[in-house]
Scaffold this motif. Structure first.
Motif, PDB file in Angstrom:
ATOM      1  N   VAL A   1       0.830  -1.205   0.000  1.00 22.84           N
ATOM      2  CA  VAL A   1       0.000   0.000   0.000  1.00 22.84           C
ATOM      3  C   VAL A   1       0.869   1.262   0.000  1.00 22.84           C
ATOM      4  O   VAL A   1       0.614   2.206  -0.752  1.00 22.84           O
ATOM      5  CB  VAL A   1      -0.962  -0.011   1.206  1.00 22.84           C
TER       6      VAL A   1
ATOM      7  N   LYS B   1       1.025   4.195  -2.907  1.00 18.31           N
ATOM      8  CA  LYS B   1       0.848   5.619  -2.609  1.00 18.31           C
ATOM      9  C   LYS B   1       2.021   6.455  -3.103  1.00 18.31           C
ATOM     10  O   LYS B   1       1.840   7.525  -3.666  1.00 18.31           O
ATOM     11  CB  LYS B   1       0.666   5.821  -1.093  1.00 18.31           C
TER      12      LYS B   1
ATOM     13  N   ILE C   1      -6.380   4.398   1.820  1.00 19.98           N
ATOM     14  CA  ILE C   1      -5.759   4.724   0.535  1.00 19.98           C
ATOM     15  C   ILE C   1      -6.621   5.629  -0.352  1.00 19.98           C
ATOM     16  O   ILE C   1      -6.097   6.321  -1.220  1.00 19.98           O
ATOM     17  CB  ILE C   1      -5.342   3.428  -0.218  1.00 19.98           C
TER      18      ILE C   1
ATOM     19  N   ARG D   1      -4.518  10.097   6.506  1.00 25.59           N
ATOM     20  CA  ARG D   1      -4.142   9.402   5.287  1.00 25.59           C
ATOM     21  C   ARG D   1      -2.813   9.865   4.708  1.00 25.59           C
ATOM     22  O   ARG D   1      -2.247   9.219   3.846  1.00 25.59           O
ATOM     23  CB  ARG D   1      -5.252   9.536   4.246  1.00 25.59           C
TER      24      ARG D   1
END
Lengths: 320, 346
Positions: free
Chosen positions: A192, A196, A219, B267
């Motif tokens: 992940v 990104k 995400i 995030r």
């Protein structure tokens, strides 16, 4: 930050499969946009049609109805051979199972170079090799891995190879279909993070298909929820998790166990009754009504309209 | 009658393969108390299923070597049991639920008959009685129209319903111990919630002790009162649910907790993965198996296996950081702000 430039527009998309004499509508009248540079998460349980949406966008399946526009161009029909090749280069896919999505008889160099051979014929063999070596570095593998075969790698490493393959032709848009579902917990975070980073460096747009809600939230910029071929809710990921409106989204959120005993013991959970109905013969009206705690007569008669209740927050339910 | 129903002591299991001997389980120790739920957590290849299967003696006799240790059930060492004797234990005293409900039922046999088979194997009931009992069991595990569904074949059931049938079979003879090997991994989240609820409910009704094997710490939170964390064939840390989540001591446990995104995680902050990948158990070096991936690795870790240290009465950990000569490491924050950590250092 996020542009509002639409990269992919999905309009009234329908995909039906023939099952014997009957029809299975895996995707039924779905519309949404994907903005340039964002990650759109697509979640739902198995059989809800989320993978079919991804594959139909890529034209791996021919849509039964509706259209997909990519930068304003209709991809479903009327493309010249040259155009088709161009769009195939711009859109790539990462598959779920790193064990079956790599050809066991090809070495890593050949696997990653396959796309280059078709799309980058201007490069010499040596140059193509250089591109592959750079890609391997980029995804955290090394040049020495190029001559090895898939069986020599672990699941996480294979998924990195799959990612390198999808990046080889410099795509703008990547559909990742459950890219981490087959990996161990400690490896999931590695992949992940890699996805990104790549998104930032290469200005990629993702459609991230998954069933793991906490990873999707992490995400994605926006998240869409599907149930039995229909989209039930779409909102920014913070909005969706803080303020879910559709009863299915609420149930789905509450079914995800939170790895913290204190929070978990204080939480009230909505446990849905029953199973997913058969998509060959779905319930009339709202498809969720057979398991919905709020269901009334109207739900059986009228299909709830897909509407925007707040800016950027779409939902299809009679009681919102 | 003691408090402990099943105890595994210093278990070593290895397999003979073409590539030499693989030591899949090394020195595993744990106790299961009456009525409790113990979770064994670990990644693929950590030896958690092998541990479960060696309790049930379901491993292939030809290639498996249990070199050391004992598995004590009600004061008897199961490893000394013959095949015949073991058959009386399996299904009656200890039974097992497997991961994949698609393959653990016989596709050519009606569901009802499969439940009846389990009942008649261990209990002297007439066909009629066994049939009624089977129907009761299917009702107990929440299968609607149990009477009609008795005559259905497994393919007519959904995944969640099949797992209910498998649980019904496992419970057919009121076992004292139920081993559930990744019982919800193949199921969707909403169905997973149903099955976990069912198992908790049944445990309340029957008082069965449960060992649940999983890779998902979320599942554990819902079920277990104690947790054993396995890595590369060894249990690296054991403790109560609270101890493992709020005061974990092993860097691998820290890594597991850190690598999961939290519901309220920012995030823009990258996740903290465990670097590298799990070791190849066929080619283990001396020392701690986690040394190659451990951010706090010291020289001693490469050469010597750490001893098990008791952190509290219920909490033990195998790590050199526990040694008094080791530098003191502050526990990383693995809660993502979901919960305020008790900063209790050792």
């Amino acid at each position: 930050m996020l542009s509002k430039q639409k990269l992919v527009e999905v309009k009234q998309l329908e995909k039906a499969f023939k099952v014997g004499k009957k029809q299975l509508k895996a995707v039924d009248d779905i519309s949404f946009d994907i903005y340039k540079g964002e990650t759109l998460g697509l979640v739902g349980e198995s059989g809800c049609g989320k993978s079919t949406v991804g594959r139909t966008i890529l034209n791996l399946y021919q849509a039964t109805n509706g259209e997909v526009l990519y930068s304003g161009k209709n991809l479903q029909n009327g493309l010249s051979k040259q155009d088709r090749k161009y769009y195939q280069e711009k859109m790539q896919m990462i598959f779920q199972d790193p064990y079956s999505s790599l050809d066991p008889r090809m070495n890593v160099l050949e696997i990653i170079r396959e796309g280059l051979k078709i799309h980058r014929q201007d490069l010499s063999t040596e140059e193509q090799k250089e591109v592959v070596y750079d890609l391997l570095q980029l995804v955290g593998l090394s040049k020495n891995h190029a001559t090895r075969y898939p069986h020599e790698f672990s699941g996480g490493q294979r998924q990195r190879i799959g990612i390198a393959r999808s990046l080889a032709v410099n795509p703008e848009f990547i559909i990742a279909d459950e890219p981490i579902a087959a990996l161990d917990v400690s490896i999931q975070a590695q992949v992940v993070n890699l996805l990104k980073e790549l998104q930032q460096d290469r200005d990629l747009t993702y459609l991230f298909i998954a069933h793991d809600l906490s990873m999707v939230k992490y995400i994605s910029d926006r998240v869409a929820v599907m149930y039995l071929g229909k989209m039930v809710e779409l909102a920014s990921s913070e909005e969706l998790y803080d303020n879910p409106l559709h009863p299915y989204t609420k149930a789905l959120m509450s079914a995800v166990p939170i790895p913290d005993p204190k929070i978990e013991s204080e939480r009230e959970r909505i446990i849905l009754e029953g199973d997913l109905p058969s998509p060959i013969d779905p319930p009339s009206g709202c498809r969720f009504r057979t398991r919905c705690p709020l269901a009334k007569d109207i739900c059986a008669e009228v299909v709830p309209e897909w509407r925007e209740v707040q800016e950027g927050h779409h939902v299809a339910c009679h009681f919102v | 009658m003691t408090d402990t129903i099943l105890s595994v002591d210093n278990l070593d299991v290895s397999f003979q393969t073409y590539n030499g001997v693989i030591k899949a389980v090394r020195g595993v120790d744990f106790d299961l108390k009456r009525g409790e739920t113990l979770a064994i957590v670990g990644e693929s290849g950590s030896g958690k299923s092998v541990t479960a299967k060696s309790i049930m003696q379901l491993l292939p006799k030809k290639t498996t070597m249990i070199d050391e240790g004992s598995i004590t059930y009600e004061n008897e060492n199961l490893l000394n049991y013959s095949r015949k004797e073991m058959e009386k234990i399996r299904g009656k005293e200890i039974s097992m639920v497997f991961q994949d409900p698609m393959t653990s039922l016989n596709p050519t046999m009606k569901v009802g008959k499969q439940v009846v088979e389990g009942i008649r194997k261990h209990q002297s009931l007439t066909k009629k009685e066994a049939y009624n009992r089977a129907q009761e069991l299917l009702e107990l595990v929440g299968i609607p129209n149990a009477k009609e569904r008795m005559d259905a074949y497994p393919h007519e059931f959904s995944g969640g319903m099949r797992q209910r049938v498998v649980i019904a079979i496992a419970l057919a003879c009121n076992p004292k111990v139920l081993i559930a090997d990744e019982p919800t991994t193949a199921l969707d989240v909403t169905i997973q919630a149903q099955i976990l609820d069912l198992m908790k409910d049944l445990q309340k009704k029957t008082g069965t002790s449960i060992i649940i094997i999983t890779h998902d710490l979320g599942v554990v939170v819902n079920m277990a009162s104690r947790i054993a964390v396995m890595y590369a064939g060894e249990i690296v840390e054991t403790g109560t649910l609270e101890e493992i989540f709020y005061n974990p001591q092993h860097p691998y446990t820290w890594g597991l907790l850190q690598s999961m995104p939290k519901m309220h995680q920012d995030r823009s902050v990258p996740l903290i993965p465990i670097k590298g990948s799990p070791p190849d158990v066929s080619n283990l070096h001396d020392g701690c198996p986690f040394a190659a991936r451990c951010p706090y690795v010291m020289k001693v870790c490469h050469d010597h296996v750490p001893d098990k240290e008791q952190v509290s009465e219920t909490h033990s950990v195998s790590c050199w950081l526990q040694d008094e000569r080791a530098p003191r490491i502050k526990q990383p924050d693995f809660t993502g702000g979901d919960h305020v950590v008790q900063t209790k250092t050792r």
